[in-house]
Structure formats: C-alpha cells, structure tokens
Write a protein that holds these residues in place. Structure first.
Motif, PDB file in Angstrom:
ATOM      1  N   HIS A   1      -0.476   8.304  13.697  1.00  0.00           N
ATOM      2  CA  HIS A   1      -1.256   7.825  12.550  1.00  0.00           C
ATOM      3  C   HIS A   1      -0.636   6.536  12.006  1.00  0.00           C
ATOM      4  N   GLU A   2       0.683   6.491  11.944  1.00  0.00           N
ATOM      5  CA  GLU A   2       1.393   5.287  11.504  1.00  0.00           C
ATOM      6  C   GLU A   2       1.060   4.108  12.415  1.00  0.00           C
TER       7      GLU A   2
ATOM      8  N   LYS B   1       0.804  -1.228   0.000  1.00  0.00           N
ATOM      9  CA  LYS B   1       0.000   0.000   0.000  1.00  0.00           C
ATOM     10  C   LYS B   1       0.837   1.278   0.000  1.00  0.00           C
ATOM     11  N   ARG B   2       1.991   1.218   0.656  1.00  0.00           N
ATOM     12  CA  ARG B   2       2.862   2.404   0.813  1.00  0.00           C
ATOM     13  C   ARG B   2       2.072   3.635   1.256  1.00  0.00           C
ATOM     14  N   PRO B   3       1.343   3.533   2.369  1.00  0.00           N
ATOM     15  CA  PRO B   3       0.568   4.682   2.833  1.00  0.00           C
ATOM     16  C   PRO B   3       1.477   5.811   3.316  1.00  0.00           C
TER      17      PRO B   3
ATOM     18  N   LEU C   1      -1.606  -1.028  13.611  1.00  0.00           N
ATOM     19  CA  LEU C   1      -2.399  -1.834  14.547  1.00  0.00           C
ATOM     20  C   LEU C   1      -3.737  -2.243  13.942  1.00  0.00           C
ATOM     21  N   THR C   2      -4.326  -1.385  13.128  1.00  0.00           N
ATOM     22  CA  THR C   2      -5.583  -1.732  12.469  1.00  0.00           C
ATOM     23  C   THR C   2      -5.370  -2.879  11.487  1.00  0.00           C
ATOM     24  N   VAL C   3      -4.306  -2.805  10.703  1.00  0.00           N
ATOM     25  CA  VAL C   3      -3.989  -3.885   9.758  1.00  0.00           C
ATOM     26  C   VAL C   3      -3.711  -5.179  10.530  1.00  0.00           C
TER      27      VAL C   3
END
Length: 155
Positions: A56-57, A47-49, A62-64
């Motif tokens: 935010h990182e 994804k390379r967000p 943690l969500t992933v």
C-alpha cells in the motif's frame, strides 16, 4: 520526534530508488526526476498517510510520483520546451536499449517501466494509473511494437 525521523528515513531508504527510477522513466531528465522524487517525499510529509502494508505504501508513493510527473510533462508542453534526455547508464551494452526507450512517448515509457522494471502486473498498473487493464495491455503491446521498430531501424 526521533522515532518519526527514523521512520521517515526508513521510508526514504525503501522507496527512494523506485520513485527516482519511475520519475526518470516518465520524465526522461535526471534533474526533473530528482526534483519529482523530492516532491513525492514532501507530499508524504504534508499528508502523513497511514499505510496498511508496504504494498500500500509503494502504491501510494508511485501514484503521487506518477501524478507529479504528469503535471511536469503538461507544464513542459504548455511552455513548448523540448524534453531533455540525460541517460545515466551503467554500461555501454545497455545504452542502446535505454536510448530507444526514451524515444517512446511518456505514457509508453510509464507502462514499460512499471511492468518490466518494477514487476507490476497489468491489473496492478491499471489500479496505479486509473486505467482499465485492457488499456494497459494495449499500451504495453503498442510500446513493445514501437521499441521493436526502433531497434530494427537502428540495427
């Protein structure tokens, strides 16, 4: 290319331990936690967000991780395989507490871990898990009660 490699290495250094501990708390198995940690970093590479800041990182990682753990748990339920519990503990005095924690359901382990080990507030956990803050508070309260009962039974 070297700059991207260095940035990725820095990300791994910052997040690896947190992601692994979260996955272990949810999955209760060292091998699954290691696999999920690796998959989380692979998802990042796909994804390379771009993150606004380290908070935010961390939230994204943690969500992933959480979503991957939930998928793994669902797969295990469909396969009717028992969850294995490999408990790496640094000392014998902590073993009892960790064993009791792993006796809780995955959703209870998740909120306990995020609140007590990662230091998130109930509002932050609600955002990470897609739940309401009141639901997180209820889960925390029930999980604490279950732990108390488990600790008293074993005493």
């Amino acid at each position: 290319m070297q700059k991207q490699d260095a940035a990725f290495e820095a990300l791994v250094s910052r997040q690896e331990n947190r992601i692994y501990r979260t996955a272990l708390a949810m999955l209760g198995n060292v091998q699954d936690a290691e696999d999920q940690t690796q998959e989380t970093f692979l998802k990042y590479l796909e994804k390379r967000p771009v993150f606004q800041n380290t908070a935010h990182e961390t939230a994204w990682m943690l969500t992933v991780t959480r979503n991957g753990c939930i998928s793994r748990l669902r797969l295990k339920e469909r396969q009717n395989l028992p969850l294995e519990v490999d408990i790496p503990t640094p000392g014998p005095e902590e073993r009892e507490e960790i064993e009791e924690l792993f006796r809780l359901p995955a959703e209870d382990r998740e909120v306990i871990h995020l609140h007590y080990y990662e230091g998130y507030s109930t509002e932050e956990i609600a955002k990470l898990t897609g739940s309401k803050p009141a639901t997180v508070r209820s889960r925390l309260s029930r999980a604490r009660g279950k732990l108390r009962v488990l600790m008293e039974v074993d005493s």
